[in-house]
Write an enzyme that holds these catalytic residues in place. Structure first.
Site, PDB file in Angstrom:
ATOM      1  N   HIS A  59       9.314  20.868  67.025  1.00  0.00           N
ATOM      2  CA  HIS A  59       9.938  22.070  66.456  1.00  0.00           C
ATOM      3  C   HIS A  59       8.928  23.212  66.532  1.00  0.00           C
ATOM      4  O   HIS A  59       8.193  23.483  65.589  1.00  0.00           O
ATOM      5  CB  HIS A  59      10.376  21.814  65.010  1.00  0.00           C
ATOM      6  CG  HIS A  59      11.508  20.848  64.896  1.00  0.00           C
ATOM      7  ND1 HIS A  59      12.824  21.246  64.847  1.00  0.00           N
ATOM      8  CD2 HIS A  59      11.519  19.491  64.862  1.00  0.00           C
ATOM      9  CE1 HIS A  59      13.611  20.180  64.771  1.00  0.00           C
ATOM     10  NE2 HIS A  59      12.833  19.099  64.783  1.00  0.00           N
ATOM     11  N   GLN A 152      20.721  23.475  63.103  1.00  0.00           N
ATOM     12  CA  GLN A 152      20.039  22.708  62.063  1.00  0.00           C
ATOM     13  C   GLN A 152      20.828  22.618  60.766  1.00  0.00           C
ATOM     14  O   GLN A 152      20.732  21.633  60.044  1.00  0.00           O
ATOM     15  CB  GLN A 152      18.653  23.313  61.787  1.00  0.00           C
ATOM     16  CG  GLN A 152      17.849  22.518  60.774  1.00  0.00           C
ATOM     17  CD  GLN A 152      16.372  22.768  60.885  1.00  0.00           C
ATOM     18  OE1 GLN A 152      15.807  22.801  61.974  1.00  0.00           O
ATOM     19  NE2 GLN A 152      15.721  22.953  59.767  1.00  0.00           N
ATOM     20  N   HIS A 210      19.378  15.087  66.851  1.00  0.00           N
ATOM     21  CA  HIS A 210      18.863  14.452  65.640  1.00  0.00           C
ATOM     22  C   HIS A 210      19.997  13.557  65.147  1.00  0.00           C
ATOM     23  O   HIS A 210      21.078  14.045  64.806  1.00  0.00           O
ATOM     24  CB  HIS A 210      18.578  15.503  64.575  1.00  0.00           C
ATOM     25  CG  HIS A 210      17.348  16.309  64.811  1.00  0.00           C
ATOM     26  ND1 HIS A 210      17.182  17.102  65.922  1.00  0.00           N
ATOM     27  CD2 HIS A 210      16.230  16.470  64.045  1.00  0.00           C
ATOM     28  CE1 HIS A 210      16.007  17.707  65.838  1.00  0.00           C
ATOM     29  NE2 HIS A 210      15.405  17.343  64.723  1.00  0.00           N
ATOM     30  N   ASP A 309       7.124  15.783  66.590  1.00  0.00           N
ATOM     31  CA  ASP A 309       8.115  16.375  65.686  1.00  0.00           C
ATOM     32  C   ASP A 309       7.590  17.632  64.997  1.00  0.00           C
ATOM     33  O   ASP A 309       8.143  18.721  65.173  1.00  0.00           O
ATOM     34  CB  ASP A 309       8.594  15.350  64.657  1.00  0.00           C
ATOM     35  CG  ASP A 309       9.918  15.740  63.995  1.00  0.00           C
ATOM     36  OD1 ASP A 309      10.486  16.786  64.361  1.00  0.00           O
ATOM     37  OD2 ASP A 309      10.378  14.994  63.118  1.00  0.00           O
ATOM     38  N   TRP A 315       7.963  20.623  56.884  1.00  0.00           N
ATOM     39  CA  TRP A 315       8.257  19.202  56.734  1.00  0.00           C
ATOM     40  C   TRP A 315       7.010  18.333  56.734  1.00  0.00           C
ATOM     41  O   TRP A 315       7.017  17.228  56.202  1.00  0.00           O
ATOM     42  CB  TRP A 315       9.189  18.742  57.862  1.00  0.00           C
ATOM     43  CG  TRP A 315      10.515  19.418  57.816  1.00  0.00           C
ATOM     44  CD1 TRP A 315      11.618  19.048  57.074  1.00  0.00           C
ATOM     45  CD2 TRP A 315      10.881  20.616  58.498  1.00  0.00           C
ATOM     46  NE1 TRP A 315      12.626  19.941  57.271  1.00  0.00           N
ATOM     47  CE2 TRP A 315      12.222  20.916  58.133  1.00  0.00           C
ATOM     48  CE3 TRP A 315      10.229  21.470  59.378  1.00  0.00           C
ATOM     49  CZ2 TRP A 315      12.902  22.023  58.631  1.00  0.00           C
ATOM     50  CZ3 TRP A 315      10.907  22.576  59.873  1.00  0.00           C
ATOM     51  CH2 TRP A 315      12.224  22.848  59.505  1.00  0.00           C
TER      52      TRP A 315
END
Length: 429
Positions: A59, A152, A210, A309, A315
């Protein structure tokens, strides 16, 4: 005369004392003792030379944003999504470009020259897509960057998401993404998989979703993704990322699911660092690891590749762009510590990920692009153990990054003056 010769290299397949000759950006020869000269020669001195690392799941629009606008206090996936939702409306194109370019600088020093990044298309401004397309163009001389249109906040759940995803694809984003488990209902998640696969088939694009990034064993959108892949003739062009619900699924159900995935030739992308960090958060003890069934999927012949990721974003507060850190975690979480296991793990950071991304000219054979990394380690197993220094990173036959070897100096009477942890501690396999 060649442009470059690398001498005395160890290769991932186990060959040792190999020379690699490069001419016009391509590998011209791979053999013992090349009797020729070159404009430049590099002595690998018995160290591992590998094709570059490949990250098939990242990302980049969020990377290096740690602390903006605040920290993820709980460290959970849902708070991370909420945090990104706070940052996304206020971020500028230039901020996104600057952060992404800084990350790409780091990636090059780590020998990471191929990245697939999901681009959040939930903001109708599509400033993220504009920025990442600009980054893709800027880094093209040294990094191949693929972009996934990623709704998302949900394809159906978020107002305007359908239109925004289509506009992002029209702008030149490469791949169709999705997040079916984040839709309001299982039914809408299933419908989103069908709709997104249809878009990919109509546009002639790959798919990377995802999928089932949850501890819920009844989140089974990967089954739908495999079925729709076959229905639309997308075999081999579809990736299911995360698949963490498979960790918790009933074994009998999985015994039917994996053959369906194999029939669809699904590319599987676990993300070991993030999966072990974010999954199992509702558990007390025993606490689930959360990573998908790597060994079983590999044994069934599926192409399994590992993604980083996140790096320093809402995150995940850690990360360094080092795919060997990803593989190191995979060895532990998947409990794949055997010699052959580790070789497969290394492959999931390189050749498997190259297959997932559909890279052409990737590898160490004659005729492949001369994209190479020299590591301060003797072989792939030691590379996973040590996460060693990248002594040289080569793109199309030209050195684009170097790092000094990591050597420890000792001041102990009667002991060695220095230690090279990459060569002085090679185990006896």
């Amino acid at each position: 005369m060649f442009d470059l010769i690398i001498r005395d290299a160890n290769l991932p397949d186990g060959r040792t004392s190999i020379d690699i000759a490069v001419e016009k950006g391509k590998i011209a020869a791979v053999q013992r003792k090349i009797e020729a000269t070159a404009k430049e020669e590099i002595d690998a001195t018995g160290r591992l030379v590998t094709p570059p690392f490949v990250d098939p799941h990242f990302h980049m629009d969020a990377t290096l944003s740690l602390g903006l606008p605040r920290m993820n206090v709980s460290g959970t996936l849902l708070e991370g999504i909420a945090l990104w939702g706070e940052l996304r409306p206020i971020v500028t194109r230039q901020e996104l470009v600057d952060r992404a370019l800084r990350y790409c600088d780091l990636a090059v020093t780590q020998g990471l020259l191929f990245i697939r990044s999901h681009v959040d298309t939930s903001d109708p401004r599509l400033v993220t897509a504009e920025a990442m397309i600009e980054v893709r163009e800027k880094v093209a001389p040294y990094i191949d960057l693929q972009l996934v249109a990623f709704p998302q906040d949900g394809y159906y759940r978020s107002p305007g998401a359908i239109d925004a995803l289509n506009r992002a694809l029209d702008m030149g984003v490469d791949i169709v993404g999705g997040i079916p488990h984040f839709e309001r209902t299982m039914g809408e998640g299933t419908a989103s998989v069908e709709a997104l696969c249809r878009i990919a088939a109509d546009r002639g694009l790959p798919v990377d979703m995802h999928c089932d990034e949850t501890d819920d064993p009844l989140s089974r959108h990967i089954e739908t993704l495999a079925a729709e892949t076959i229905r639309f003739g997308l075999q081999g062009r579809v990736a299911g990322s995360h698949l963490t619900s498979m960790h918790s699924m009933d074994n009998y159900y999985v015994s039917k699911l994996i053959p369906l995935m194999a029939e669809a030739r699904i590319n599987v992308i676990p993300n070991p660092l993030i999966n072990i960090m974010l999954q199992g958060r509702h558990d007390t003890y025993p606490k689930r690891r959360g990573m998908t069934r790597v060994r079983e999927l590999m044994d069934a012949g599926l192409n399994v590749s590992f993604g980083h990721d996140c790096v320093m974003d809402p995150w995940y507060s850690m990360g360094s762009g080092d795919m060997l850190e990803v593989g190191h975690m995979a060895v532990h979480v998947a409990q794949m510590a055997g010699i052959e296991d580790k070789k497969k793990i290394f492959g999931a950071l390189t050749v498997n990920s190259a297959k997932t991304m559909g890279l052409e000219g990737y590898g160490l054979e004659k005729g492949c692009n001369a994209d190479l990394v020299i590591l301060q380690a003797a072989d792939t197993l030691e590379a996973l153990r040590l996460k060693p220094t990248r002594l040289a990173v080569i793109r199309r036959g030209k050195v684009i990054a170097r790092s000094a070897p990591r050597i420890g100096t000792l001041f102990l009477e009667g002991r060695p003056a220095s230690i090279d942890s990459g060569l002085d501690y090679i185990p006896h396999y």
